[in-house]
Design an enzyme around this catalytic site. Sequence first.
Site, short mmCIF file in Angstrom:
data_model
loop_
_atom_site.label_atom_id
_atom_site.label_comp_id
_atom_site.label_asym_id
_atom_site.label_seq_id
_atom_site.Cartn_x
_atom_site.Cartn_y
_atom_site.Cartn_z
N THR A 24 0.84 -1.21 0.00
CA THR A 24 0.00 0.00 0.00
C THR A 24 0.87 1.26 0.00
OG1 THR A 24 -0.25 -0.21 2.40
CG2 THR A 24 -2.07 -1.02 1.06
N ARG A 32 -8.79 -5.70 1.83
CA ARG A 32 -9.62 -5.63 3.03
C ARG A 32 -9.21 -4.56 4.03
NH1 ARG A 32 -8.60 -10.50 1.45
NH2 ARG A 32 -10.29 -11.85 0.74
N ASP A 103 1.87 -8.15 -7.50
CA ASP A 103 2.41 -6.93 -8.12
C ASP A 103 3.87 -7.05 -8.55
OD1 ASP A 103 3.89 -6.72 -5.69
OD2 ASP A 103 2.30 -5.52 -4.77
N HIS A 118 0.29 -16.55 -5.45
CA HIS A 118 -0.91 -16.18 -6.22
C HIS A 118 -0.57 -15.65 -7.61
CE1 HIS A 118 -3.35 -15.74 -2.23
NE2 HIS A 118 -3.23 -16.99 -2.63
N CYS A 129 -1.89 -21.86 -26.80
CA CYS A 129 -0.55 -22.36 -27.19
C CYS A 129 0.50 -22.10 -26.10
CB CYS A 129 -0.12 -21.75 -28.52
SG CYS A 129 0.42 -20.03 -28.37
N CYS A 147 -3.59 -13.75 -28.43
CA CYS A 147 -2.26 -14.23 -28.76
C CYS A 147 -1.90 -13.85 -30.21
CB CYS A 147 -2.23 -15.75 -28.60
SG CYS A 147 -0.67 -16.51 -29.04
N CYS A 150 -1.62 -17.42 -32.23
CA CYS A 150 -2.74 -18.31 -32.54
C CYS A 150 -4.12 -17.69 -32.29
CB CYS A 150 -2.61 -19.61 -31.74
SG CYS A 150 -3.11 -19.42 -30.02
#
Length: 240
Positions: A24, A32, A103, A118, A129, A147, A150
């Site tokens: 932050t 939260r 981040d 995460h 692909c 992409c 593809c």
Amino acid sequence: MPDLQQIIDRSRRIVCFTGAGVSTASGIPDFRGADGLYAGKWKGLTPEMILSQSFFFLHPEAFFEFYREKLLFPKAKPNAAHLAMERLERAGKLRGVVTQNVDGLHKRAGNKLVYEIHGSVWENYCMDCNAFYGLEKILNSPGIPRCDRCGGVVKPWVVLYGEAPDKYSCMGACREISNCDTLIVAGTSLSVEPAASFLDYFHGKHLVVVNAEPTPADDKAELVLRGNAAEVFESLEIRV
Ligand code: NAD
Ligand code: ZN
């Protein structure tokens, strides 16, 4: 009771377990906390609804609109907390950072051993692909990023609600936590599973919590510092 400086001076294998509150001070809102993203709604939807696997597949256009607006901060820089953790690693004290943040700021600060359980907004893959794309792909594509090879949808390597986190990052994270002598939990509400339960692997000497608000780990901690993570880490003396 020892203070954080004394605990760090005595420790040889520190692991930092971090969450959105560590970023932050870099200008990235948490979810939260007092000014977090969960305080508001976006077009009548909660962030949990939008950042779910099912919403991504059903409404990819809306997902990417929210994602670009609320989750991408390409100009954000590591703050004093990230930089102190990098210094702890160079000083040979820190064995790894386990982060729930997406981040990429721990890696940008220069830490080598970072478990991004995460994922990271800086890594994106074609769902068909598997071609890799950087963050520019998401920032510079209008609507749904496609992409170049593809035409498949390019999906951020970010764990959405309903998705399982990366097995290898989690295994590495739990191994580091179970081997460390000091675990510093910083800037996390400890409300996302399975990440929060990784703390159960800790059997070391010193558990420290640095957070603006109470957390479920406070009762077990040897030291609880209720405050700004960037300021707490900035005040440390770390000899490299
Ligand atoms: P959270 O929003 O649930 O909790 C953040 C906690 O940090 C709160 O308890 C808040 O009081 C505290 N906090 C806020 N600013 C602080 C500061 N300067 N110093 C100390 N404490 C501070 O975040 P979480 O626990 O990380 O879990 C939420 C999920 O949100 C994670 O899975 C993560 O992937 C995702 N997320 C990531 C980012 C990011 O990458 N920077 C930002 C928002 C959310
Ligand atoms: Zn492709």
